[in-house]
Design a protein around this motif. Structure first.
Motif, short mmCIF file in Angstrom:
data_model
loop_
_atom_site.label_atom_id
_atom_site.label_comp_id
_atom_site.label_asym_id
_atom_site.label_seq_id
_atom_site.Cartn_x
_atom_site.Cartn_y
_atom_site.Cartn_z
N CYS A 196 -36.99 -27.44 -10.65
CA CYS A 196 -35.70 -27.56 -9.98
C CYS A 196 -35.91 -27.82 -8.49
O CYS A 196 -36.84 -27.29 -7.90
N CYS B 160 -41.59 -22.82 -13.06
CA CYS B 160 -42.18 -24.13 -13.37
C CYS B 160 -42.17 -25.07 -12.17
O CYS B 160 -42.92 -26.03 -12.11
N CYS C 35 -33.04 -22.55 -9.34
CA CYS C 35 -32.57 -21.99 -10.62
C CYS C 35 -32.36 -20.48 -10.55
O CYS C 35 -31.71 -19.91 -11.41
N CYS D 69 -37.64 -24.58 -16.76
CA CYS D 69 -37.79 -23.17 -17.18
C CYS D 69 -36.57 -22.34 -16.86
O CYS D 69 -36.24 -21.39 -17.56
S1 FES Z 1 -38.47 -23.12 -11.36
FE1 FES Z 1 -38.31 -23.88 -13.37
S2 FES Z 1 -36.28 -24.68 -13.36
FE2 FES Z 1 -36.41 -23.68 -11.44
#
Ligand code: FES
Ligand SMILES: Cc1cc2nc3c(=O)[nH]c(=O)nc-3n(C[C@H](O)[C@H](O)[C@H](O)COP(=O)(O)OP(=O)(O)OC[C@H]3O[C@@H](n4cnc5c(N)ncnc54)[C@H](O)[C@@H]3O)c2cc1C
Ligand code: SF4
Lengths: 252, 639
Positions: free
Chosen positions: A66, A63, A83, A58
């Motif tokens: 990462c 999400c 992220c 995301c």
């Molecule tokens: S929380 Fe979705 S890529 Fe970092």
């Protein structure tokens, strides 16, 4: 901005890993950490070196995909996810060490990518409310005090990233499990299965190889969803009650 | 050829009830014998897998993320609509239906939209029963807010994380079924093709993204719940992995692709700041409930700090142009207005591509704590990304690609023209016409998965009684597997000089320019002429390092971009053929004197369902006429 990266590279789950050093040149300070890695990867591709594999999706902090350990800290400096980390928080010329999330139940798949399937297994063991589609009463049939709903929401905000377990010296997943057990156990809909849930999730966590909590609070410090360690305390209470009931043969 | 939507007879309001009362039912003993392949674990796929698993079907579910909990539904912020009328402000299923048809600029299928509005209430009940912690009032009842394009408060929300909470509800229901063994979950598994046996969808070919193994799965029916294709533009609010591959592969196997040119550009995103950028971030539309959108009246003021521009020199253009909806005007209209302002040179920020979203009045009226309670996570996100504090200085926003109304064509049963192939959620085209209203995609995803497919799937499956499920060793599977292997090998074999991302960026820029917020004939023709060249260059010069038998993100991306490069052309063709403006499809050659979209109902009141004709052939444009029994076509007005 310019940096030197020391990046963990590992070809596959069974092979040994090593650190490689790569320069990161001309990085805009408004770039995110992952965008910085994109730029470095473009460079590597240009040189014929396979790009560094890392998980992401995301890129907006929700999400939970990462998962980089930066200078020894899961998700790096600051409060958010990897992220949501921006290069302006680093100093010009800094050496940045990048590793995967490290915890025994999270085997490395390649480079910085790990397998966090153990978290799914824990949820499958009981992290839900059993309810059949289409059989629910009217949503307003059971009023829930705002304070309870808000607290449940705090717990439910966990993004399942695994930073808590990666930060913990014991690789404990208690913050993750505590958050889910609290979220569901606080709500009237989740009460009937409260005891069963606490027992099965904790057992599943143990089986997966996560360690115990010995109150380091490293988890709380890295959690991008600000899940408070007080949920670990409620988990311990719930587990104790449930285990006691189980011992005396009370139906759970 | 006119595709048949199989809309049930009878008055609109009774169609779904009547359908359900007469739907073919499969006994529990028989359900067990059917294996259903579900690609996608977002709201649509996850809810379908959980429900069908619970009903006793044998389910295999696939997603490309490492866990089903990470599907991009997780990122939805604002809320989900339902016609509960808990606020007693005059809402009803009919009103939700009407608003959705009107919001879609009269380009959606009445019967599907009506059903969506009818089942909306059950979704909220279901989610609350699963433990979704929606916002509540002090009395303990559910809270609501209003959302773009609606004059009633029908939106349920969980802070700014509604999608996350809904998806976690779905994920937990799915996990319960995985735990019982009814659903087998395949994360990090990408569908790369569809397998037809005797014209029916009976399987898929996937790649294990960890080991690189390419293999087949066979089933009695296939459900594609693979989300939207917004990433064709490279920069969008979608997650990096969002793709068109699954639906595009199905299209190339014969499924109709409907209305690919209907894309939604969301008005409130953080503006682009440089070409290093990998994605755009949405600032939820709910902000428009309390934020006021403005730009300087004069170009000369654009460089000034916003607080130095006095009230009388500010143009609150949405309030000015659309007095009755004001800042809540629908997305397509708000986006276009922002573009107009910037085209006039009145944009703000370093690139001149931005307008202000100002909370000063809301903070004065409600107090900072109320604003914080409503939006703090969004303000934080904004601060994180831009380094600016929106409590003190208005946000800068600009439109960005966000959602795709187009998708695979489906009938009332959510089945495509390929028997057995069903399509749910954003991946289908069905409910939002030419523009989707806020908070209605979450509603549609969950409606499709929890409440529609469990009834409509039987319609197909009962026709398959007594037919043996094919084996993955059958020639049909072997053939497709071989093609997938060859394609993967071909991507690795190019060994060119340019990275996959560089092609994706170039494609995105071309499409944003020619097939973005404003389109015209010449630009579309130019894009259609340039795309084959870009494709050719890609296949000659792309550099994908590494091997197929390992985790290899460049290879995954290359496959997706190769499909986007083909799909982009279809999108342009559709935009060219639809010689009118409607909703998010704005043709500058078709506008009213005051710059609003000018529809041509006489010639374009239909769904365009594109049919693949082979690698270098022009696809056929089929039409499904849209028949309005209930709603009178009107010029959409939000003034
Ligand atoms: S929380 Fe979705 S890529 Fe970092
Ligand atoms: C930032 C953002 C905010 C939004 N906010 C709102 C909102 O407030 N209200 C609202 O109603 N809507 C909102 N939307 C829209 C809404 O979130 C989506 O339309 C909806 O969630 C889509 O659900 P889905 O289940 O169809 O697809 P997704 O959730 O995108 O799921 C797709 C699934 O398919 C899988 N998949 C895709 N391709 C493949 C493949 N080739 N092989 C295997 N698996 C594959 C993925 O792994 C994933 O599991 C928002 C969208 C965005 C981007
Ligand atoms: S508790 Fe926090 S750190 Fe642990 S998985 Fe959840 S969000 Fe991540």
């Amino acid at each position: 901005m310019n940096f030197t990266l020391r990046v963990w590279r590992q070809d596959g789950p069974e092979t040994a890993g090593r650190f490689e050093e790569y320069p990161a040149r001309n990085i805009p300070d408004e770039a995110s950490f992952l965008e910085m890695l994109d730029l470095v990867n473009e460079d590597l591709i240009g040189k014929g070196i396979e790009p560094v594999e890392f998980d992401h999706d995301c890129r907006e902090g929700i999400c939970g995909t990462c998962s980089l350990t930066i200078d020894g800290v899961p998700h790096g400096p600051g409060r958010g996810t990897t992220c949501q980390l921006y290069m302006r928080s680093f100093r010009e010329g800094e050496v940045i060490v990048i590793e995967p999330f490290r915890a025994t139940p999270f085997p490395i798949l390649r480079d910085l990518t790990v397998d966090r399937g153990a978290f799914d297994t824990i949820i499958q063991s009981g992290g839900f409310i059993s309810e059949r589609s289409g059989s629910a009463p009217d949503a307003n049939a059971v009023p829930i005090p705002k304070t309870i709903a808000d607290l449940a929401m705090d717990a439910a905000s966990c993004i399942g990233c695994g930073a808590c377990a990666a930060a913990c010296p014991n690789s404990s997943a208690m913050l993750f499990v505590g958050a889910k057990v609290s979220h569901l156990g606080l709500l009237p809909q989740g009460k009937p299965e409260k005891n069963r849930r606490a027992l099965s999730m904790v057992r599943s966590m143990d089986e997966a190889g996560f360690g115990n909590c010995s109150n380091y609070y490293a988890c709380e410090a890295v959690c991008p969803a600000s899940i408070p360690a007080s949920f670990i305390a409620s988990l311990n209470r719930q587990y104790a009650v449930a285990a006691a009931k189980e011992t005396v043969g009370a139906t759970l | 050829m006119t595709p048949d939507a199989h809309i049930p007879d009878g008055p609109l309001k009774d169609k779904w009830t009547h359908y359900k009362n007469h739907a073919k039912i499969i006994s529990p003993a028989n359900k067990r014998k059917f294996k259903i392949l579900i690609v996608g674990s977002g709201l649509a796929g996850g809810s379908a897998a959980a429900t069908l698993g619970e009903q006793g079907y044998d389910i295999e579910c696939f997603c490309y993320q490492d866990s089903p909990r990470r599907a991009h539904s997780i990122a939805a912020q604002g809320g989900i609509n339902a016609a509960k009328n808990y606020q007693n402000d005059g809402d009803s299923a009919y009103r939700l239906f009407y608003d959705t048809v009107k919001g879609g600029d009269f380009r959606s299928r009445e019967s599907n939209v009506h059903r969506l509005a009818e089942v909306s209430n059950a979704i909220i009940d279901q989610c609350v029963a699963q433990g979704v912690p929606f916002a509540r009032e002090y009395g303990g009842l559910l809270g609501n807010r209003s959302f773009g394009g609606a004059q009633v408060s029908r939106t349920f929300y969980a802070r700014g994380q509604t999608g996350q909470q809904l998806l976690l509800g779905t994920y937990q229901a799915l996990s319960a079924q995985i735990g019982t063994g009814k659903v087998k979950m395949f994360p990090r598994t990408e569908m790369l093709d569809l397998v037809l046996v005797d014209g029916h969808a009976k399987g898929i070919v996937v790649r294990d993204m960890v080991t690189g193994e390419i293999r087949s799965h066979a089933g009695d029916a296939v459900l594609l719940c693979t989300g939207g294709y917004g990433n064709v533009f490279y920069l969008s609010t979608n997650a990096k992995g969002c793709n068109v591959t699954a639906t595009w592969r199905a299209y190339k196997r014969g499924a109709f692709f409907a209305n690919p040119c209907y894309t939604q550009i969301h008005p409130t995103c953080i503006p682009v700041s440089g070409d290093y950028q990998s994605k755009l971030t949405l600032m939820s539309e709910s902000l428009r409930n309390d934020g006021r959108v403005w730009a300087p009246k004069r170009k000369e003021d654009c460089a000034k700090a916003p607080q130095d521009i006095p009230e009388e020199d500010r143009d609150y253009y949405l309030e000015r142009k659309y007095p009755s909806f004001g800042n809540l005007a629908p997305r397509d209209i708000s986006s276009r207005s922002a573009k107009e302002i910037c085209d006039e040179g009145r944009g703000v920020g370093p690139t001149g591509l931005g307008v202000y979203l100002d909370f000063a009045d809301a903070i004065k009226r409600l107090g900072r704590d109320v604003v914080e309670e409503r939006y703090s996570n969004l303000f934080e996100m904004y601060h994180n990304i831009t380094g600016e504090n929106a409590y003190e200085r208005p946000m800068r926003i600009y439109p960005a690609v966000h959602y795709t109304m187009g998708g695979l064509w489906v009938d009332y049963n959510l089945m495509s023209n390929i028997p057995g192939l069903h399509v749910l959620g954003e991946a289908n085209f069905s409910d939002h016409g030419a523009n989707r209203l806020g908070a209605s995609a979450l509603m549609q995803g969950l409606a499709d998965g929890y409440f529609v497919i469990p009834y409509t799937l039987g319609n197909y499956l009962t026709s398959q009684f007594g037919k043996k499920r094919p084996e993955t060793t059958d020639p049909a599977f072997q053939e497709v597997e071989k093609e997938v292997r060859e394609r993967t090998a071909a991507l690795l074999a190019v060994k060119g000089t340019r990275s996959v991302d560089s092609f994706h960026r170039e494609l995105g820029m071309l499409l944003w320019d020619k097939c973005g917020m404003a389109r015209d004939k010449a630009g579309l023709e130019e894009a259609i002429a340039r795309l084959p060249k870009l494709r050719e260059e890609f296949w000659k010069d792309v550099r994908v390092l590494g091997v197929g038998e390992n985790l290899n993100e460049s290879l995954e991306k290359a496959g997706r971009v190769a499909d986007f490069l083909e799909f982009g052309e279809l999108m342009c063709r559709d935009a060219l053929a639809r010689d009118e403006s409607c909703g998010g499809h704005f043709r500058i050659d078709h506008q009213t004197p005051d710059g609003e979209a000018l529809r041509d109902d006489e010639n374009f009141s239909h769904v365009a369902a594109w049919q693949y004709q082979g690698p270098n052939a022009v696809p056929t444009r089929n039409e499904e006429p849209l028949v309005y029994e209930e709603v009178k076509l009107a010029t959409r007005s939000y003034k």
